[in-house]
Design a protein around this motif. Structure first.
Motif, PDB file in Angstrom:
ATOM      1  N   LYS A   1       3.004  10.604   8.676  1.00 47.45           N
ATOM      2  CA  LYS A   1       2.466  10.126   9.945  1.00 47.45           C
ATOM      3  C   LYS A   1       0.940  10.230  10.007  1.00 47.45           C
ATOM      4  CE  LYS A   1       3.393  14.515  12.229  1.00 47.45           C
ATOM      5  NZ  LYS A   1       4.165  15.178  13.271  1.00 47.45           N
ATOM      6  N   TYR A   2       0.333  10.986   9.110  1.00 49.97           N
ATOM      7  CA  TYR A   2      -1.117  11.147   9.100  1.00 49.97           C
ATOM      8  C   TYR A   2      -1.824  10.276   8.054  1.00 49.97           C
ATOM      9  CZ  TYR A   2       0.089  15.393  11.658  1.00 49.97           C
ATOM     10  OH  TYR A   2       0.590  16.282  12.561  1.00 49.97           O
ATOM     11  N   VAL A   3      -1.130   9.937   6.996  1.00 45.79           N
ATOM     12  CA  VAL A   3      -1.752   9.248   5.865  1.00 45.79           C
ATOM     13  C   VAL A   3      -2.198   7.842   6.269  1.00 45.79           C
ATOM     14  CG1 VAL A   3      -1.328   8.337   3.547  1.00 45.79           C
ATOM     15  CG2 VAL A   3      -0.467  10.587   4.189  1.00 45.79           C
ATOM     16  N   LYS A   4      -3.446   7.522   5.907  1.00 50.68           N
ATOM     17  CA  LYS A   4      -3.999   6.208   6.239  1.00 50.68           C
ATOM     18  C   LYS A   4      -4.259   5.334   5.021  1.00 50.68           C
ATOM     19  CE  LYS A   4      -6.181   7.063  10.631  1.00 50.68           C
ATOM     20  NZ  LYS A   4      -7.357   6.803  11.425  1.00 50.68           N
ATOM     21  N   HIS A   5      -4.402   5.950   3.857  1.00 48.35           N
ATOM     22  CA  HIS A   5      -4.781   5.210   2.652  1.00 48.35           C
ATOM     23  C   HIS A   5      -3.753   5.472   1.554  1.00 48.35           C
ATOM     24  CE1 HIS A   5      -8.548   4.754   4.779  1.00 48.35           C
ATOM     25  NE2 HIS A   5      -8.560   6.070   4.951  1.00 48.35           N
ATOM     26  N   ILE A   6      -3.081   4.411   1.113  1.00 47.87           N
ATOM     27  CA  ILE A   6      -1.995   4.531   0.139  1.00 47.87           C
ATOM     28  C   ILE A   6      -2.268   3.668  -1.076  1.00 47.87           C
ATOM     29  CG2 ILE A   6       0.443   3.903  -0.267  1.00 47.87           C
ATOM     30  CD1 ILE A   6       0.193   6.425   1.237  1.00 47.87           C
ATOM     31  N   LYS A   7      -1.909   4.223  -2.237  1.00 48.43           N
ATOM     32  CA  LYS A   7      -1.917   3.480  -3.493  1.00 48.43           C
ATOM     33  C   LYS A   7      -0.477   3.425  -3.984  1.00 48.43           C
ATOM     34  CE  LYS A   7      -4.111   3.378  -8.024  1.00 48.43           C
ATOM     35  NZ  LYS A   7      -5.086   4.060  -8.894  1.00 48.43           N
ATOM     36  N   HIS A   8      -0.031   2.199  -4.314  1.00 51.15           N
ATOM     37  CA  HIS A   8       1.353   2.026  -4.745  1.00 51.15           C
ATOM     38  C   HIS A   8       1.415   0.870  -5.730  1.00 51.15           C
ATOM     39  CE1 HIS A   8       5.578   2.584  -4.678  1.00 51.15           C
ATOM     40  NE2 HIS A   8       5.900   1.640  -3.814  1.00 51.15           N
ATOM     41  N   THR A   9       2.557   0.715  -6.358  1.00 51.17           N
ATOM     42  CA  THR A   9       2.724  -0.370  -7.316  1.00 51.17           C
ATOM     43  C   THR A   9       3.352  -1.602  -6.684  1.00 51.17           C
ATOM     44  OG1 THR A   9       4.865   0.533  -7.973  1.00 51.17           O
ATOM     45  CG2 THR A   9       2.945   1.177  -9.297  1.00 51.17           C
ATOM     46  N   ASN A  10       3.683  -1.517  -5.399  1.00 52.50           N
ATOM     47  CA  ASN A  10       4.340  -2.624  -4.732  1.00 52.50           C
ATOM     48  C   ASN A  10       4.034  -2.570  -3.243  1.00 52.50           C
ATOM     49  OD1 ASN A  10       5.987  -4.871  -4.394  1.00 52.50           O
ATOM     50  ND2 ASN A  10       7.666  -3.996  -5.589  1.00 52.50           N
ATOM     51  N   LEU A  11       4.539  -3.526  -2.497  1.00 47.61           N
ATOM     52  CA  LEU A  11       4.414  -3.495  -1.049  1.00 47.61           C
ATOM     53  C   LEU A  11       5.213  -2.332  -0.492  1.00 47.61           C
ATOM     54  CD1 LEU A  11       4.858  -7.303  -0.335  1.00 47.61           C
ATOM     55  CD2 LEU A  11       2.730  -6.001  -0.282  1.00 47.61           C
ATOM     56  N   ILE A  12       4.826  -1.869   0.666  1.00 39.63           N
ATOM     57  CA  ILE A  12       5.556  -0.768   1.298  1.00 39.63           C
ATOM     58  C   ILE A  12       6.152  -1.264   2.610  1.00 39.63           C
ATOM     59  CG2 ILE A  12       4.194   1.057   0.251  1.00 39.63           C
ATOM     60  CD1 ILE A  12       2.714   1.251   2.927  1.00 39.63           C
TER      61      ILE A  12
ATOM     62  N   LEU B   1      -4.171  -0.325   1.898  1.00 36.41           N
ATOM     63  CA  LEU B   1      -3.156  -0.309   0.846  1.00 36.41           C
ATOM     64  C   LEU B   1      -3.785  -0.844  -0.427  1.00 36.41           C
ATOM     65  CD1 LEU B   1      -0.223  -0.079  -0.203  1.00 36.41           C
ATOM     66  CD2 LEU B   1       0.174  -2.389   0.704  1.00 36.41           C
ATOM     67  N   THR B   2      -3.623  -0.087  -1.500  1.00 37.60           N
ATOM     68  CA  THR B   2      -4.033  -0.526  -2.825  1.00 37.60           C
ATOM     69  C   THR B   2      -2.777  -0.709  -3.655  1.00 37.60           C
ATOM     70  OG1 THR B   2      -6.116   0.694  -2.684  1.00 37.60           O
ATOM     71  CG2 THR B   2      -5.366   0.069  -4.885  1.00 37.60           C
ATOM     72  N   ILE B   3      -2.578  -1.932  -4.140  1.00 43.70           N
ATOM     73  CA  ILE B   3      -1.438  -2.225  -5.000  1.00 43.70           C
ATOM     74  C   ILE B   3      -1.976  -2.332  -6.417  1.00 43.70           C
ATOM     75  CG2 ILE B   3       0.387  -3.866  -5.561  1.00 43.70           C
ATOM     76  CD1 ILE B   3       0.343  -4.659  -2.572  1.00 43.70           C
ATOM     77  N   ASP B   4      -1.553  -1.426  -7.263  1.00 42.23           N
ATOM     78  CA  ASP B   4      -2.039  -1.368  -8.639  1.00 42.23           C
ATOM     79  C   ASP B   4      -0.851  -1.533  -9.578  1.00 42.23           C
ATOM     80  OD1 ASP B   4      -3.493  -0.990 -10.935  1.00 42.23           O
ATOM     81  OD2 ASP B   4      -4.298   0.964 -10.364  1.00 42.23           O
ATOM     82  N   ASN B   5      -0.643  -2.773 -10.012  1.00 49.03           N
ATOM     83  CA  ASN B   5       0.521  -3.093 -10.840  1.00 49.03           C
ATOM     84  C   ASN B   5       0.222  -4.402 -11.559  1.00 49.03           C
ATOM     85  OD1 ASN B   5       2.948  -3.992 -11.880  1.00 49.03           O
ATOM     86  ND2 ASN B   5       4.119  -3.644 -10.016  1.00 49.03           N
ATOM     87  N   ASN B   6       0.105  -4.365 -12.867  1.00 49.67           N
ATOM     88  CA  ASN B   6      -0.239  -5.562 -13.632  1.00 49.67           C
ATOM     89  C   ASN B   6       0.753  -6.703 -13.466  1.00 49.67           C
ATOM     90  OD1 ASN B   6      -2.633  -4.590 -14.640  1.00 49.67           O
ATOM     91  ND2 ASN B   6      -1.709  -3.778 -16.504  1.00 49.67           N
ATOM     92  N   ASN B   7       1.975  -6.404 -13.067  1.00 54.48           N
ATOM     93  CA  ASN B   7       3.005  -7.435 -12.911  1.00 54.48           C
ATOM     94  C   ASN B   7       3.285  -7.790 -11.457  1.00 54.48           C
ATOM     95  OD1 ASN B   7       3.507  -7.628 -15.742  1.00 54.48           O
ATOM     96  ND2 ASN B   7       4.584  -5.690 -15.601  1.00 54.48           N
ATOM     97  N   PHE B   8       2.477  -7.291 -10.528  1.00 53.46           N
ATOM     98  CA  PHE B   8       2.724  -7.579  -9.114  1.00 53.46           C
ATOM     99  C   PHE B   8       2.449  -9.046  -8.816  1.00 53.46           C
ATOM    100  CE2 PHE B   8       1.291  -7.979  -4.709  1.00 53.46           C
ATOM    101  CZ  PHE B   8       2.416  -7.512  -4.054  1.00 53.46           C
ATOM    102  N   ASN B   9       3.449  -9.725  -8.276  1.00 54.10           N
ATOM    103  CA  ASN B   9       3.300 -11.124  -7.893  1.00 54.10           C
ATOM    104  C   ASN B   9       4.268 -11.449  -6.755  1.00 54.10           C
ATOM    105  OD1 ASN B   9       2.188 -13.694  -7.975  1.00 54.10           O
ATOM    106  ND2 ASN B   9       3.698 -14.421  -9.441  1.00 54.10           N
TER     107      ASN B   9
END
Length: 127
Positions: free
Chosen positions: A57-68, A79-87
């Motif tokens: 509930k406090y987190v404002k900045h997320i890094k993930h490999t996909n949408l959340i 939101l930072t999406i870091d995934n070479n195959n994300f499309n």
């Protein structure tokens, strides 16, 4: 440490990096109420905190490999999406201020973005 007033703790936290900030707050239980400040300030990897419901509930900045999912982090602003195959199509995004996509082959329309979005960065070789 118990005698430090909250204003001084906030100044000290602003001078420290992420790990050092959490280390100083972990020295005593009296400082635990300052942790939400750090959860709002720093970027966290979803995989590292996905099972820590008490901080989501406090987190404002997320890094993930996909949408959340929209309701997973109620206060998310970036939101930072870091995934070479994300499309994947950018649908049902939370109300973000910043979106960064790092993907080799991202090739989706960007016409359905949150109205609150102020910054969009796409690092893709094939866009």
């Amino acid at each position: 440490m118990e005698h430090l007033i909250p204003d001084i703790i906030n100044v000290i936290l602003n001078l420290l990096d992420k790990d050092s900030s959490f280390n100083i707050l972990n020295t005593t239980t009296i400082l635990q109420n300052h942790k939400p400040i750090l959860y709002e300030k720093y970027l966290f990897k979803h995989t590292k905190i996905q099972h820590q419901e008490h901080i989501k509930k406090y987190v404002k900045h997320i890094k993930h490999t996909n949408l959340i999912p929209d309701n997973l982090y109620p206060n998310i602003s970036s939101l930072t999406i870091d995934n070479n195959n994300f499309n994947s199509p950018l649908i049902n995004l939370p109300q973000l201020e910043s979106l960064i996509i790092k993907s080799f082959n991202f090739n989706q329309p960007i016409d359905i973005l949150p109205e609150t979005l102020k910054s969009l960065t796409i690092n893709a070789k094939n866009f």
